[in-house]
Enzyme design. Sequence first.
Site, mmCIF file in Angstrom:
data_model
loop_
_atom_site.group_PDB
_atom_site.id
_atom_site.type_symbol
_atom_site.label_atom_id
_atom_site.label_comp_id
_atom_site.label_asym_id
_atom_site.label_seq_id
_atom_site.Cartn_x
_atom_site.Cartn_y
_atom_site.Cartn_z
ATOM 1 N N ASP A 7 7.626 -19.672 -67.031
ATOM 2 C CA ASP A 7 6.602 -19.925 -66.064
ATOM 3 C C ASP A 7 7.372 -20.855 -64.826
ATOM 4 O O ASP A 7 8.688 -21.192 -65.010
ATOM 5 C CB ASP A 7 5.578 -21.087 -66.770
ATOM 6 C CG ASP A 7 4.656 -21.688 -65.780
ATOM 7 O OD1 ASP A 7 4.128 -20.985 -64.776
ATOM 8 O OD2 ASP A 7 4.601 -22.782 -65.556
ATOM 9 N N LEU A 8 6.922 -20.753 -63.585
ATOM 10 C CA LEU A 8 7.404 -21.329 -62.499
ATOM 11 C C LEU A 8 7.109 -22.941 -61.960
ATOM 12 O O LEU A 8 7.826 -23.772 -62.432
ATOM 13 C CB LEU A 8 7.192 -20.555 -61.180
ATOM 14 C CG LEU A 8 7.987 -20.843 -59.976
ATOM 15 C CD1 LEU A 8 9.564 -20.764 -60.188
ATOM 16 C CD2 LEU A 8 7.611 -19.954 -58.740
ATOM 17 N N ASP A 9 5.806 -23.061 -61.944
ATOM 18 C CA ASP A 9 5.503 -24.556 -61.620
ATOM 19 C C ASP A 9 5.253 -25.042 -62.807
ATOM 20 O O ASP A 9 4.590 -24.986 -63.662
ATOM 21 C CB ASP A 9 3.956 -24.388 -60.695
ATOM 22 C CG ASP A 9 3.986 -23.565 -59.204
ATOM 23 O OD1 ASP A 9 5.169 -23.424 -58.998
ATOM 24 O OD2 ASP A 9 3.099 -23.292 -58.937
ATOM 25 N N THR A 15 5.952 -27.881 -58.247
ATOM 26 C CA THR A 15 5.320 -27.763 -56.963
ATOM 27 C C THR A 15 3.826 -28.347 -57.170
ATOM 28 O O THR A 15 3.051 -28.287 -55.948
ATOM 29 C CB THR A 15 4.996 -26.297 -56.884
ATOM 30 O OG1 THR A 15 4.655 -25.571 -57.923
ATOM 31 C CG2 THR A 15 6.418 -25.734 -55.985
ATOM 32 N N LYS A 43 -3.532 -27.251 -63.187
ATOM 33 C CA LYS A 43 -2.052 -26.801 -63.562
ATOM 34 C C LYS A 43 -2.205 -25.435 -64.302
ATOM 35 O O LYS A 43 -2.833 -25.126 -65.188
ATOM 36 C CB LYS A 43 -1.348 -27.796 -64.242
ATOM 37 C CG LYS A 43 -0.805 -28.886 -63.474
ATOM 38 C CD LYS A 43 0.129 -29.787 -64.190
ATOM 39 C CE LYS A 43 0.384 -30.967 -63.462
ATOM 40 N NZ LYS A 43 1.124 -31.993 -63.971
ATOM 41 N N ARG A 47 -5.700 -19.763 -58.104
ATOM 42 C CA ARG A 47 -6.198 -20.357 -56.730
ATOM 43 C C ARG A 47 -7.694 -20.429 -56.849
ATOM 44 O O ARG A 47 -8.347 -21.434 -56.402
ATOM 45 C CB ARG A 47 -5.337 -19.677 -55.711
ATOM 46 C CG ARG A 47 -5.619 -20.361 -54.325
ATOM 47 C CD ARG A 47 -5.225 -19.586 -53.120
ATOM 48 N NE ARG A 47 -3.893 -19.192 -53.320
ATOM 49 C CZ ARG A 47 -3.168 -18.197 -52.618
ATOM 50 N NH1 ARG A 47 -3.788 -17.701 -51.609
ATOM 51 N NH2 ARG A 47 -1.761 -17.812 -53.042
ATOM 52 N N SER A 112 4.573 -16.124 -63.505
ATOM 53 C CA SER A 112 3.678 -17.287 -62.873
ATOM 54 C C SER A 112 2.702 -16.692 -62.178
ATOM 55 O O SER A 112 2.490 -15.378 -61.696
ATOM 56 C CB SER A 112 4.580 -17.740 -61.805
ATOM 57 O OG SER A 112 3.921 -18.423 -61.122
ATOM 58 N N ALA A 113 1.386 -17.573 -62.251
ATOM 59 C CA ALA A 113 0.169 -17.338 -61.555
ATOM 60 C C ALA A 113 0.233 -17.586 -60.118
ATOM 61 O O ALA A 113 -0.606 -17.033 -59.540
ATOM 62 C CB ALA A 113 -0.908 -18.433 -61.996
ATOM 63 N N LYS A 143 -3.832 -16.476 -66.888
ATOM 64 C CA LYS A 143 -3.576 -17.179 -68.085
ATOM 65 C C LYS A 143 -4.879 -17.859 -68.546
ATOM 66 O O LYS A 143 -5.535 -18.393 -67.538
ATOM 67 C CB LYS A 143 -2.327 -18.170 -68.049
ATOM 68 C CG LYS A 143 -0.958 -17.324 -67.575
ATOM 69 C CD LYS A 143 0.073 -18.506 -67.212
ATOM 70 C CE LYS A 143 1.186 -17.884 -66.491
ATOM 71 N NZ LYS A 143 1.983 -18.876 -65.995
ATOM 72 N N GLU A 167 6.825 -22.522 -70.999
ATOM 73 C CA GLU A 167 5.427 -23.029 -70.350
ATOM 74 C C GLU A 167 5.028 -24.461 -70.301
ATOM 75 O O GLU A 167 5.145 -25.181 -71.153
ATOM 76 C CB GLU A 167 4.240 -22.156 -70.890
ATOM 77 C CG GLU A 167 3.778 -21.195 -70.222
ATOM 78 C CD GLU A 167 2.983 -21.366 -68.935
ATOM 79 O OE1 GLU A 167 2.751 -22.665 -68.537
ATOM 80 O OE2 GLU A 167 2.787 -20.685 -68.312
ATOM 81 N N ASP A 168 4.502 -25.085 -69.073
ATOM 82 C CA ASP A 168 4.100 -26.540 -68.970
ATOM 83 C C ASP A 168 2.579 -26.593 -69.104
ATOM 84 O O ASP A 168 2.243 -27.594 -69.198
ATOM 85 C CB ASP A 168 4.428 -27.052 -67.643
ATOM 86 C CG ASP A 168 3.547 -26.438 -66.659
ATOM 87 O OD1 ASP A 168 3.300 -25.295 -66.455
ATOM 88 O OD2 ASP A 168 3.224 -27.494 -65.710
HETATM 89 P P1 B16 Z 1 -0.902 -20.221 -55.720
HETATM 90 P P2 B16 Z 1 2.481 -21.233 -62.746
HETATM 91 C C1 B16 Z 1 0.255 -21.870 -60.838
HETATM 92 O O1 B16 Z 1 1.799 -21.478 -61.148
HETATM 93 C C2 B16 Z 1 0.082 -23.150 -60.703
HETATM 94 O O2 B16 Z 1 0.453 -24.045 -61.932
HETATM 95 C C3 B16 Z 1 -1.280 -23.627 -60.405
HETATM 96 O O3 B16 Z 1 -1.458 -25.073 -60.169
HETATM 97 C C4 B16 Z 1 -1.747 -22.826 -59.187
HETATM 98 O O4 B16 Z 1 -3.054 -22.981 -58.855
HETATM 99 C C5 B16 Z 1 -1.425 -21.298 -59.513
HETATM 100 O O5 B16 Z 1 -0.028 -21.162 -59.730
HETATM 101 C C6 B16 Z 1 -1.742 -20.279 -58.200
HETATM 102 O O6 B16 Z 1 -0.835 -20.647 -57.287
HETATM 103 O O7 B16 Z 1 -2.163 -20.815 -54.993
HETATM 104 O O8 B16 Z 1 0.538 -20.673 -55.104
HETATM 105 O O9 B16 Z 1 -1.025 -18.661 -55.709
HETATM 106 O O10 B16 Z 1 2.276 -22.529 -63.314
HETATM 107 O O11 B16 Z 1 1.677 -20.206 -63.288
HETATM 108 O O12 B16 Z 1 3.847 -21.147 -62.262
HETATM 109 MG MG MG Z 2 3.031 -23.862 -64.891
#
Ligand code: B16
Ligand code: MG
Length: 217
Positions: A7-9, A15, A43, A47, A112-113, A143, A167-168
């Site tokens: 996972d990224l964030d 972030t 988290k 979006r 990542s999402a 997810k 994953e976090d």
């Molecule tokens: P964006 P991950 C997720 O990333 C974030 O944890 C989550 O807070 C955010 O809303 C989502 O990505 C969408 O991000 O607005 O940049 O498309 O944890 O799946 O890496």
């Molecule tokens: Mg994450």
Amino acid sequence: MELAIFDLDGVIVDTAKYHYLAWKRLAREQGFDFTETDNERLKGVSRMRSLEILLEIGDVSADEPARQEMATRKNTWYVEYISRMDTSEILPGAAEYVRHLRSKDVKTAIGSASRNTPLILERLQIASLFDVVIDGHRVERAKPDPEVFVLGAQTLNVLPEHCVVFEDAEAGIEAARRGGMGAVGIGRPAVLKDADVVVPSLLELLTLSVVDQAIAA
Ligand code: B16
Ligand code: MG
């Protein structure tokens, strides 16, 4: 383990603080406060689902065009923040641990999402550390649906039972489970109850690997 999916964030980079600043700014515009505790609920969440949760917290109703406009505005602010990131914001041990796995012939992927994944990887200069990057542009189901991880495994032709997800977020751990993959939680055991194992960060895994190597030598 043949494939490690990160996972990224929250795993490679934090972030969440920038998402928080941008959502807080939107909440303030709408006339209510949005706290760090509230931010925990966003988290790993997509979006548009994040926006729904935010509007529920503020008890604000908005039609679909207004929601789209708010999400776009929030993302513009968020992109301004992350455009200023540099390599110092890679979480401790993360890049080194990915490199370590690659040196052991383990394939590596991002799942990542975030639709901002390409920009973040570019700012951190780590895109070349991953064999494949699956982000929010490539999947239809968020997810805890396992789609993002399953697509990564299929692209690299690896069976799910040979994949481990890092994953976090609770939803990400559930996605790994539903995809038939191993799950390493990054964070607190009380939150990531369904993970096979939980560590505070990738730094601990890197340290364990180095110790293992020293013992084997
Ligand atoms: P964006 P991950 C997720 O990333 C974030 O944890 C989550 O807070 C955010 O809303 C989502 O990505 C969408 O991000 O607005 O940049 O498309 O944890 O799946 O890496
Ligand atoms: Mg994450």
